[in-house]
Design a protein around this motif. Sequence first.
Motif, PDB file in Angstrom:
ATOM      1  N   TYR A   1       1.034  -1.251   0.065  1.00 51.17           N
ATOM      2  CA  TYR A   1      -0.007   0.041  -0.012  1.00 51.17           C
ATOM      3  C   TYR A   1       0.937   1.328   0.018  1.00 51.17           C
ATOM      4  N   LEU A   2       0.748   2.189  -1.105  1.00 47.04           N
ATOM      5  CA  LEU A   2       1.676   3.135  -1.464  1.00 47.04           C
ATOM      6  C   LEU A   2       0.996   4.331  -1.222  1.00 47.04           C
ATOM      7  N   LEU A   3       1.372   5.486  -0.796  1.00 46.18           N
ATOM      8  CA  LEU A   3       0.666   6.828  -0.876  1.00 46.18           C
ATOM      9  C   LEU A   3       1.466   7.615  -1.993  1.00 46.18           C
ATOM     10  N   LYS A   4       0.491   8.138  -2.785  1.00 45.77           N
ATOM     11  CA  LYS A   4       0.875   8.805  -3.975  1.00 45.77           C
ATOM     12  C   LYS A   4       1.726   9.975  -3.798  1.00 45.77           C
ATOM     13  N   GLU A   5       1.740  10.390  -2.731  1.00 45.90           N
ATOM     14  CA  GLU A   5       2.853  11.602  -2.241  1.00 45.90           C
ATOM     15  C   GLU A   5       4.136  11.031  -2.049  1.00 45.90           C
ATOM     16  N   THR A   6       4.269   9.825  -2.030  1.00 44.30           N
ATOM     17  CA  THR A   6       5.737   9.134  -1.793  1.00 44.30           C
ATOM     18  C   THR A   6       6.572   9.519  -3.015  1.00 44.30           C
ATOM     19  N   SER A   7       7.602   9.896  -2.699  1.00 45.48           N
ATOM     20  CA  SER A   7       8.752  10.339  -3.684  1.00 45.48           C
ATOM     21  C   SER A   7       8.982   9.319  -4.682  1.00 45.48           C
ATOM     22  N   VAL A   8       9.062   9.712  -5.880  1.00 47.14           N
ATOM     23  CA  VAL A   8       9.056   8.591  -6.935  1.00 47.14           C
ATOM     24  C   VAL A   8      10.308   7.861  -6.829  1.00 47.14           C
ATOM     25  N   ARG A   9      11.332   8.488  -6.428  1.00 45.93           N
ATOM     26  CA  ARG A   9      12.651   8.028  -6.157  1.00 45.93           C
ATOM     27  C   ARG A   9      12.628   6.664  -5.330  1.00 45.93           C
ATOM     28  N   ARG A  10      11.714   6.606  -4.541  1.00 50.68           N
ATOM     29  CA  ARG A  10      11.545   5.428  -3.770  1.00 50.68           C
ATOM     30  C   ARG A  10      10.815   4.034  -4.299  1.00 50.68           C
ATOM     31  N   VAL A  11      10.040   4.313  -5.334  1.00 51.26           N
ATOM     32  CA  VAL A  11       9.402   3.093  -5.835  1.00 51.26           C
ATOM     33  C   VAL A  11      10.156   2.130  -6.198  1.00 51.26           C
ATOM     34  N   PRO A  12      11.405   2.335  -6.888  1.00 56.49           N
ATOM     35  CA  PRO A  12      12.119   1.170  -7.215  1.00 56.49           C
ATOM     36  C   PRO A  12      12.475   0.177  -6.113  1.00 56.49           C
ATOM     37  N   ASP A  13      12.774   0.553  -4.783  1.00 54.84           N
ATOM     38  CA  ASP A  13      13.254   0.013  -3.666  1.00 54.84           C
ATOM     39  C   ASP A  13      11.985  -0.630  -3.246  1.00 54.84           C
ATOM     40  N   ILE A  14      10.783   0.101  -3.373  1.00 56.75           N
ATOM     41  CA  ILE A  14       9.793  -0.627  -2.866  1.00 56.75           C
ATOM     42  C   ILE A  14       9.293  -1.775  -3.498  1.00 56.75           C
ATOM     43  N   LEU A  15       9.336  -1.528  -4.829  1.00 57.25           N
ATOM     44  CA  LEU A  15       9.084  -2.883  -5.850  1.00 57.25           C
ATOM     45  C   LEU A  15      10.041  -3.902  -5.333  1.00 57.25           C
ATOM     46  N   ARG A  16      11.119  -3.694  -5.273  1.00 58.72           N
ATOM     47  CA  ARG A  16      12.064  -4.708  -4.789  1.00 58.72           C
ATOM     48  C   ARG A  16      11.778  -5.581  -3.751  1.00 58.72           C
ATOM     49  N   GLU A  17      11.516  -4.444  -2.595  1.00 59.31           N
ATOM     50  CA  GLU A  17      11.100  -5.169  -1.407  1.00 59.31           C
ATOM     51  C   GLU A  17       9.734  -6.122  -1.511  1.00 59.31           C
ATOM     52  N   VAL A  18       8.704  -5.786  -2.243  1.00 59.08           N
ATOM     53  CA  VAL A  18       7.503  -6.470  -2.310  1.00 59.08           C
ATOM     54  C   VAL A  18       7.842  -7.852  -3.000  1.00 59.08           C
ATOM     55  N   VAL A  19       8.852  -7.671  -4.084  1.00 65.27           N
ATOM     56  CA  VAL A  19       9.217  -9.132  -4.562  1.00 65.27           C
ATOM     57  C   VAL A  19      10.036  -9.852  -3.565  1.00 65.27           C
ATOM     58  N   THR A  20      11.055  -9.342  -2.966  1.00 70.20           N
ATOM     59  CA  THR A  20      11.905 -10.093  -2.386  1.00 70.20           C
ATOM     60  C   THR A  20      11.375 -10.407  -0.908  1.00 70.20           C
ATOM     61  N   ALA A  21      10.810  -9.435  -0.065  1.00 73.37           N
ATOM     62  CA  ALA A  21      10.483  -9.789   1.148  1.00 73.37           C
ATOM     63  C   ALA A  21       8.997 -10.156   1.206  1.00 73.37           C
ATOM     64  N   GLY A  22       8.050  -9.811  -0.030  1.00 70.72           N
ATOM     65  CA  GLY A  22       6.918 -10.285   0.037  1.00 70.72           C
ATOM     66  C   GLY A  22       5.847  -9.307   0.462  1.00 70.72           C
ATOM     67  N   SER A  23       6.042  -7.961   0.839  1.00 67.00           N
ATOM     68  CA  SER A  23       5.179  -6.926   1.209  1.00 67.00           C
ATOM     69  C   SER A  23       6.090  -5.701   1.517  1.00 67.00           C
ATOM     70  N   TRP A  24       5.216  -4.364   1.292  1.00 66.50           N
ATOM     71  CA  TRP A  24       5.717  -3.213   1.769  1.00 66.50           C
ATOM     72  C   TRP A  24       4.163  -2.642   1.835  1.00 66.50           C
ATOM     73  N   PHE A  25       4.292  -1.926   3.300  1.00 63.31           N
ATOM     74  CA  PHE A  25       3.041  -1.092   3.590  1.00 63.31           C
ATOM     75  C   PHE A  25       3.500   0.344   4.192  1.00 63.31           C
ATOM     76  N   GLU A  26       2.905   1.082   3.567  1.00 60.87           N
ATOM     77  CA  GLU A  26       3.238   2.574   4.188  1.00 60.87           C
ATOM     78  C   GLU A  26       3.338   2.548   5.613  1.00 60.87           C
ATOM     79  N   PRO A  27       4.701   2.845   6.080  1.00 65.04           N
ATOM     80  CA  PRO A  27       4.934   2.845   7.662  1.00 65.04           C
ATOM     81  C   PRO A  27       4.173   3.758   8.534  1.00 65.04           C
ATOM     82  N   ARG A  28       3.600   5.008   8.007  1.00 63.02           N
ATOM     83  CA  ARG A  28       2.884   5.792   8.809  1.00 63.02           C
ATOM     84  C   ARG A  28       1.467   5.356   9.103  1.00 63.02           C
ATOM     85  N   ILE A  29       0.954   4.466   8.246  1.00 65.69           N
ATOM     86  CA  ILE A  29      -0.440   4.082   8.685  1.00 65.69           C
ATOM     87  C   ILE A  29      -0.448   2.573   8.827  1.00 65.69           C
ATOM     88  N   ALA A  30       0.706   1.958   8.618  1.00 66.38           N
ATOM     89  CA  ALA A  30       0.592   0.616   8.965  1.00 66.38           C
ATOM     90  C   ALA A  30       0.806   0.130  10.496  1.00 66.38           C
TER      91      ALA A  30
END
Length: 225
Positions: free
Chosen positions: A113-142
């Motif tokens: 779950y990714l907020l649209k206000e997230t910097s686009v520079r973070r998106v590659p690492d988020i995609l990598r974490e979703v694939v390698t670790a299985g998930s990534w959820f916005e820390p501020r609300i998770a």
Amino acid sequence: MAPARDGGAVIGFCVVDDHEVVHDGLRALAGREPDLEFLGAAATVEEGEGLVARARPDVAMVDLRIGERDGGNGIELCRALTRRSRPPAVVIFSAYGNRELLAQAVEAGASGYLLKETSVRRVPDILREVVTAGSWFEPRIAGELLQRRLGAAPSPAGFTARELAVVRGISRGESNHEIGERLHLSSHTIKYHVASMLRRHGCSRRAELVRVAHELHLLDDATPS
């Protein structure tokens, strides 16, 4: 995942959003990352299902509000995609940092779950974490949602009673589905809790959570896996 030019794995992803600027931005982003491949974009729920069927992406990024004008939404599309025989990891992206919407996404099988206000520079690492670790959820609300779902804040040792019940299941070799059946929670919710514990305790594998709990003398009746 296909091999990257440097010998690693390429993460193929697509996007379902009705804004062309989002399509263009993610396509350009993938062009700068050797391990990311943009597999296409769709502007409707129906197009999104067809795109995933054809492209078979590792990750599908789905706008929360896609299809609302036609009575649908990104949560329903997420549920449909994760029920496929070869489901992608679905990352819901939204302008809304709402715990209830995050909970709906988790129950629908979302891996992120990714907020649209997230910097686009973070998106590659988020995609990598979703694939390698299985998930990534916005820390501020998770974090807030996890605390409410588990019914208590973590103890000084770092685990709630419910979390320890999950870790005990892991130590016995139970799957997320089996743990969920025993605790009367969905397997998606268990996956979300495990991912949150992994991140909080700095672990990369489920077995490491068991060892952390053992080292804190919290699992005297369980055997490390």
